[in-house]
Design a protein around this motif. Sequence first.
Motif, short mmCIF file in Angstrom:
data_model
loop_
_atom_site.label_atom_id
_atom_site.label_comp_id
_atom_site.label_asym_id
_atom_site.label_seq_id
_atom_site.Cartn_x
_atom_site.Cartn_y
_atom_site.Cartn_z
N LYS A 1 1.02 -1.19 0.10
CA LYS A 1 0.11 -0.09 0.03
C LYS A 1 1.11 1.08 -0.09
O LYS A 1 1.79 1.51 0.64
CB LYS A 1 -0.84 -0.01 1.26
N ASP B 1 1.07 5.60 0.43
CA ASP B 1 0.50 6.64 1.11
C ASP B 1 0.91 8.04 0.02
O ASP B 1 2.08 8.26 0.12
CB ASP B 1 0.91 6.78 2.42
N HIS C 1 -1.97 1.85 -7.44
CA HIS C 1 -1.95 3.17 -6.75
C HIS C 1 -1.87 4.39 -7.60
O HIS C 1 -2.76 5.02 -7.21
CB HIS C 1 -0.59 3.22 -5.76
N VAL D 1 6.65 -2.70 6.75
CA VAL D 1 5.24 -2.94 6.39
C VAL D 1 4.59 -4.24 7.02
O VAL D 1 5.34 -4.80 7.31
CB VAL D 1 4.91 -3.10 4.81
N SER E 1 -0.80 -6.22 5.76
CA SER E 1 -1.73 -5.50 4.87
C SER E 1 -1.16 -4.95 3.73
O SER E 1 -1.59 -4.16 3.05
CB SER E 1 -2.72 -4.62 5.61
N ARG F 1 0.75 -1.91 4.64
CA ARG F 1 0.68 -0.62 5.24
C ARG F 1 1.89 -0.57 5.94
O ARG F 1 2.53 -1.22 6.63
CB ARG F 1 -0.44 -0.33 6.02
N ARG F 2 2.49 0.79 5.48
CA ARG F 2 3.95 1.16 6.03
C ARG F 2 3.77 1.58 7.47
O ARG F 2 2.72 2.47 7.75
CB ARG F 2 4.40 2.34 5.06
#
Length: 957
Positions: free
Chosen positions: A7, A9, A152, A557, A560, A562-563
């Motif tokens: 993911k 951001d 993304h 990460v 999921s 996510r960082r």
Amino acid sequence: MCCMEFKFDANQEFQVQAVDAICDLFDGQIHIRAQVSFNAGTFTLASIPNRLDLDDVTLLKNLQDVQRRNGIQPDERLEYIEETIQTVDGEKAARFPNFSVEMETGTGKTYVYLRTILELNRRYGMRKFIVVVPSVAIREGVFKTLKVTAKHFRELFGNPVYRYYKYDSANLSQVRQFAQSDSVEIMVMTLDSFNKASNVIRQSTDRLQGETPLFLVQAARPILILDEPQNMESEKAIAALATLDPLMALRYSATHRNPYNVVYRLTPAEAYRQGLVKKIEVDSVIRENAENQPYLRLEAIQTQKRTITAKITVHKLMKSGQVKETAITVRPGDSLEEKTNRAEYASFMVDEINPGAGFVRFANNIELGIGEELGADRDVLFDAQIRHTIEEHMRKQARLNEKGIKVLSLFFIDKVANYASEDGIIRKLFDQAFDDLKARYPGWNELSPSEVRAAYFAEKRRRSGETEALDSVSGETKEDEAAYDLIMRDKEALLSFPGPGDDEETRRKKQVSFIFSHSALREGWDNPNIFQICTLNQTVSAIKKRQEVGRGIRLAVDQSGRRLHDNAVNILTVIANESYRRYVETYQDEIAFEYRSEIEGRYGKSISDLSDEERRKVEEEYGEGILPPQPRQAGEQKAKLRKARVLSEEFKELWERIKHKTRYAVRIDTEALLAEVISEVDRADIAPPRVTITKASVIAGDDGIFEAMQLSQAKNAADLAGRWPLPNLIDLMADLMENTTPPIRLTRRTLLEVYRRAGNKKAAIDNPHEWATVAIRIIKEKLAIQLVRGVEYIRISDGPGADSLPDDEKWYEMRQILDDTEVELFSKYIEPTREERSVYDLVPCDSDVERQFVRDLEARQDVKLYLKLPYWFTVPTPVGEYRPDWAIVMESKEEAEKPILYLVTETKGSLREAELRPNEWRRIQCGAAHFGSKQLGRKGALEEVDYKVVTKARELP
């Protein structure tokens, strides 16, 4: 169950700033619609090119506005590359601007420039982009990022049409598509694919109906994205970039050798302080107190004209009596015993230095290749490093399980054979350590070592069908490319925990937690969940500290994708085979060196030639730690002699009193010496030779300098006692006595008596070198005390045979002062003087105490004349030469027969013995015995001079 998915951001402020820094350069540029352009030459080339309508004045103003906004010193001009190139219409002058973005490794540099590509298309309609990389490894990394960011970016930019691909000389239809497509085209190329006349891209081909692929690329006026452009700075590389006839070049690197209009900068220290990368800890695994065998490491072989030398790291006996790891330069015929002052190296005479084969052979037939070590207890160190890495890994995994983070460890190894062969020492040590440790930590007990480790090496298939793992040298072979492809494909699997729905192959990949590599992974690949990096490679490896750390410095990460921005989680531990101080110093030096290259390119001069104003600007922009301290130039200031003062009666009388050279004699009470020495030797803490582990944290100061902060005391990892034959202890002690400063000789009988009476003989057996070193240090300390107590001086001119000696052996001639009409000054402080006070117009001072002392002498009316004694004015002592500070002539306050005082004065910050270094106090005592001192109660050989130690001028009579 599939693997996790990254993911991204879109709202990280520093990345948005970096994107805007480039895109805002073209403020005022209209949005360009797709329009076919025809270039008539030998063949008609149709293309949809990029276009830039801004003039240089507008572009420069935009550049300066962006630079000011980002705290960068505005440039006065645009940096263009200009080359004559061959096009479909013949020769042409190619000219294109260059702009640079500087971002620390691990902060998303590739993400930023890919996002910049799409933002340039959204704002201005630019379509054709070539990402140029210096190596296959970086190409594979870029292509992987293009894949994982596709979803993304399509969401972020409203599903734009863009294609990306690796340039392939066997698929030239890509080049036609690149030129003629109206979508965003991103082609990834290595520099080597178009920098030679023989490259396919430069040849006309039937596959393009006789067209030359390069001319199609030129027609598209591509925007070049240069990844790591510091590797593309040669004349040949610059000429190759120009052949693409680009609209511009956008340069992205952690540090630029040539800055080319920098628009955004995120320094390593700033990224570190902001928590944009992992914090670094260094666990230092080193040998301690292990000088009992000769140690050698061949660092490099150098050839210059007809001279061949080798740089070898050894354990050298220093003048202080300590053995220190030191790099020395040797030539054929050199003796390491003489170079190190240690008998342990007696058999190491340099027989041959072979630069072609890269080895040094000694007369004892021992041969060392570049990077190889002897006497390093390598297997013990490897075992300690591997065990510590596995334990750190298991502890960290237990702590991070609840956050859904899979921990990875990366091992850089010295030789592929040490892992890949059946009896590879590294693999054997890992397997044993893993089996020993796994029972202590839940979740590991059911796994075998082979299930949790994987190796990524270049491999070559033999005719027999067998595969052979290879040491990677260039990183650019087909075998290397296969290794990159394998680990890139496994990247998400490495981050994922095994699940119930996994097939056997997927589960096998997900179980891997420990990764082994040679130098193939020094660039182009990283993984956010690398939490341990174990450097089993030699410390002289071509892999730099920044390259090593860069493999795991990216923020972690979870499952999921996510960082996580959590300082308690984001800690990278480097398990290094060197001291943590040396590791961090080298890391800082690498950063500083790269920035200095950039600064020199920017200013067109060496760092040492920068003006004070230029240095100020550099330190404001880059941080204070980038520039080395400004050296004082030789002869920057010179003290001029006042000859009239030297020829005055006052000075002549002073010199007559202090000029005499002396000899000294001493008395030693051997029994008292032995008693004092043995008592202290028995109390000494003499540790056995061992391997220790010490943890330190890397901190970034406000000045931009990385430093180490120790977090733990050294703990034992392995005992090395009893691994070597015992030396002759008395020979060792005698050698240490003779080869330190000052050299001192005691009879072998006295040395033997020290050992015979000592109570801690086990320490002497476990660690003979350390025991001998400690014993000799104590002997020299106690002996120095006795020598100073019993020292007596006589004038050489009063001794036997003085009449036959020349004058300059009996005293210092005044002509030596008269010859020094100008003296170069190198001291920290320089004080001006009045003519009626000092022999010289300037006085060098080495401390604030001395500087204030001079100022006070200048202010006192009773000071008739003073002299900072020259460097050659020395007094011999049993503890080395002593250089007194000052000679002073004063008016006496007493109405006596002698109205003038002649003093030799020593200025110190303290008069207390405990606050002075031992040899300082001992030399002061000898100075008192030489000159004579009422203050210290010693009668001297020079009867008409009083010797004083003071902290301030008011303490003078």
